[in-house]
Design a protein around this motif. Structure first.
Motif, PDB file in Angstrom:
ATOM      1  N   PRO A 172       0.915  -1.153  -0.167  1.00  0.00           N
ATOM      2  CA  PRO A 172      -0.002   0.000  -0.056  1.00  0.00           C
ATOM      3  C   PRO A 172       0.827   1.172  -0.153  1.00  0.00           C
ATOM      4  O   PRO A 172       0.275   2.279  -0.250  1.00  0.00           O
ATOM      5  CB  PRO A 172      -0.638   0.114   1.104  1.00  0.00           C
ATOM      6  N   TRP A 173       2.042   1.100   0.115  1.00  0.00           N
ATOM      7  CA  TRP A 173       3.140   2.295   0.087  1.00  0.00           C
ATOM      8  C   TRP A 173       3.817   2.638  -0.953  1.00  0.00           C
ATOM      9  O   TRP A 173       4.167   1.926  -1.711  1.00  0.00           O
ATOM     10  CB  TRP A 173       3.864   2.071   1.384  1.00  0.00           C
ATOM     11  N   SER A 174       4.176   4.030  -1.199  1.00  0.00           N
ATOM     12  CA  SER A 174       4.558   4.406  -2.298  1.00  0.00           C
ATOM     13  C   SER A 174       5.782   5.311  -2.112  1.00  0.00           C
ATOM     14  O   SER A 174       6.117   5.689  -1.104  1.00  0.00           O
ATOM     15  CB  SER A 174       3.827   5.442  -3.185  1.00  0.00           C
ATOM     16  N   ALA A 175       6.657   5.107  -3.259  1.00  0.00           N
ATOM     17  CA  ALA A 175       8.152   6.063  -3.033  1.00  0.00           C
ATOM     18  C   ALA A 175       8.155   6.683  -4.250  1.00  0.00           C
ATOM     19  O   ALA A 175       7.606   6.397  -5.393  1.00  0.00           O
ATOM     20  CB  ALA A 175       9.155   5.088  -2.753  1.00  0.00           C
ATOM     21  N   LEU A 176       9.279   7.803  -4.518  1.00  0.00           N
ATOM     22  CA  LEU A 176       9.593   8.081  -5.853  1.00  0.00           C
ATOM     23  C   LEU A 176      10.903   8.778  -5.844  1.00  0.00           C
ATOM     24  O   LEU A 176      11.545   8.763  -4.669  1.00  0.00           O
ATOM     25  CB  LEU A 176       8.491   9.333  -6.313  1.00  0.00           C
ATOM     26  N   ASP A 177      11.475   9.066  -6.691  1.00  0.00           N
ATOM     27  CA  ASP A 177      12.855   9.695  -6.710  1.00  0.00           C
ATOM     28  C   ASP A 177      12.735  11.187  -6.823  1.00  0.00           C
ATOM     29  O   ASP A 177      11.631  11.708  -7.617  1.00  0.00           O
ATOM     30  CB  ASP A 177      13.652   9.236  -8.034  1.00  0.00           C
ATOM     31  N   VAL A 178      13.610  11.721  -6.328  1.00  0.00           N
ATOM     32  CA  VAL A 178      13.654  13.159  -6.104  1.00  0.00           C
ATOM     33  C   VAL A 178      15.077  13.771  -6.570  1.00  0.00           C
ATOM     34  O   VAL A 178      15.971  12.937  -6.359  1.00  0.00           O
ATOM     35  CB  VAL A 178      13.358  13.967  -4.756  1.00  0.00           C
ATOM     36  N   GLU A 179      15.182  14.881  -7.072  1.00  0.00           N
ATOM     37  CA  GLU A 179      16.732  15.418  -7.328  1.00  0.00           C
ATOM     38  C   GLU A 179      16.730  16.795  -6.800  1.00  0.00           C
ATOM     39  O   GLU A 179      15.706  17.763  -6.554  1.00  0.00           O
ATOM     40  CB  GLU A 179      16.800  15.607  -8.792  1.00  0.00           C
ATOM     41  N   PHE A 180      17.963  17.224  -6.452  1.00  0.00           N
ATOM     42  CA  PHE A 180      18.452  18.298  -6.089  1.00  0.00           C
ATOM     43  C   PHE A 180      18.154  19.540  -7.008  1.00  0.00           C
ATOM     44  O   PHE A 180      18.561  19.560  -8.319  1.00  0.00           O
ATOM     45  CB  PHE A 180      19.977  18.306  -5.659  1.00  0.00           C
ATOM     46  N   VAL A 181      17.585  20.649  -6.403  1.00  0.00           N
ATOM     47  CA  VAL A 181      17.563  22.067  -7.106  1.00  0.00           C
ATOM     48  C   VAL A 181      18.511  22.950  -6.443  1.00  0.00           C
ATOM     49  O   VAL A 181      19.390  23.773  -7.087  1.00  0.00           O
ATOM     50  CB  VAL A 181      16.212  22.367  -7.443  1.00  0.00           C
ATOM     51  N   GLU A 182      18.112  23.327  -5.065  1.00  0.00           N
ATOM     52  CA  GLU A 182      18.672  24.377  -4.732  1.00  0.00           C
ATOM     53  C   GLU A 182      18.967  24.261  -3.106  1.00  0.00           C
ATOM     54  O   GLU A 182      17.781  23.894  -2.597  1.00  0.00           O
ATOM     55  CB  GLU A 182      17.927  25.777  -4.862  1.00  0.00           C
ATOM     56  N   VAL A 183      19.858  24.527  -2.545  1.00  0.00           N
ATOM     57  CA  VAL A 183      19.940  24.829  -1.164  1.00  0.00           C
ATOM     58  C   VAL A 183      19.766  26.177  -0.712  1.00  0.00           C
ATOM     59  O   VAL A 183      20.590  27.021  -1.393  1.00  0.00           O
ATOM     60  CB  VAL A 183      21.407  24.101  -0.537  1.00  0.00           C
ATOM     61  N   PHE A 184      19.137  26.659   0.245  1.00  0.00           N
ATOM     62  CA  PHE A 184      19.054  27.979   0.610  1.00  0.00           C
ATOM     63  C   PHE A 184      20.263  28.384   1.467  1.00  0.00           C
ATOM     64  O   PHE A 184      20.967  27.669   2.398  1.00  0.00           O
ATOM     65  CB  PHE A 184      17.659  28.117   1.503  1.00  0.00           C
ATOM     66  N   PRO A 185      20.779  29.554   1.414  1.00  0.00           N
ATOM     67  CA  PRO A 185      22.026  30.078   2.073  1.00  0.00           C
ATOM     68  C   PRO A 185      21.652  29.809   3.737  1.00  0.00           C
ATOM     69  O   PRO A 185      22.725  29.725   4.431  1.00  0.00           O
ATOM     70  CB  PRO A 185      22.059  31.616   1.842  1.00  0.00           C
ATOM     71  N   GLU A 186      20.399  30.078   4.210  1.00  0.00           N
ATOM     72  CA  GLU A 186      20.059  29.921   5.551  1.00  0.00           C
ATOM     73  C   GLU A 186      18.661  29.118   5.486  1.00  0.00           C
ATOM     74  O   GLU A 186      17.788  29.414   4.594  1.00  0.00           O
ATOM     75  CB  GLU A 186      19.881  31.275   6.371  1.00  0.00           C
TER      76      GLU A 186
END
Length: 149
Positions: free
Chosen positions: A93-107
């Motif tokens: 019943p559980w789902s997953a997916l792949d994610v990718e990096f876009v941006e890290v905030f300075p703070e």
């Protein structure tokens, strides 16, 4: 394009981990409403990466949905903290997916600051008692949060 907010404990997967990896599996979601939001995501959707269950919770950056949803393999792994004894290969019943990096905030944008923004009063994250790990973010809320960077 829909926008989202997804929570992760930084000792499990942080925005800096995602930056280093480039792409990672988002798994372990064990709330049906959050799972349904996950299933609504489309490749290319953007999400705020929120660090939770840590000394300073808050929004740490932005990621992008990189795959369609698929059955969460951690539900079948007896060694995983997300193991579900009722799940099987035929009925997971559980789902997953792949994610990718876009941006890290300075703070990091701390939760206290998010709670203080009138434009975010309806955001599920700032509602008392809301514990969803995956939630939608309206375009207006997205823009309001980006202004806080």
């Amino acid at each position: 394009m829909p926008y989202w907010l997804m929570k992760s404990e930084p000792d499990e997967l942080s925005i800096l981990d995602l930056q280093r990896l480039g792409r990672a599996r988002w798994d372990g979601v064990r709330n049906y409403q959050a799972r349904n939001f996950l299933r609504s995501m489309q490749i290319g959707d953007l999400f705020f990466f929120y660090h939770s269950s840590c000394p300073q919770p808050g929004i740490a950056g932005i990621g992008r949905i990189a795959s369609a949803v698929y059955p969460d393999p951690t539900a079948l792994d007896a060694e995983s903290p997300y193991f579900d004894a009722k799940a099987s290969a035929a009925h997971n019943p559980w789902s997953a997916l792949d994610v990718e990096f876009v941006e890290v905030f300075p703070e990091l944008i701390p939760l206290a600051r998010l709670r203080g923004e009138a434009a975010l009063a309806e955001l599920a994250l700032v509602q008392r008692g809301s514990r969803l790990s995956v939630m939608p973010v309206s375009p207006e809320q997205w823009t309001a949060i980006l202004r806080l960077r």
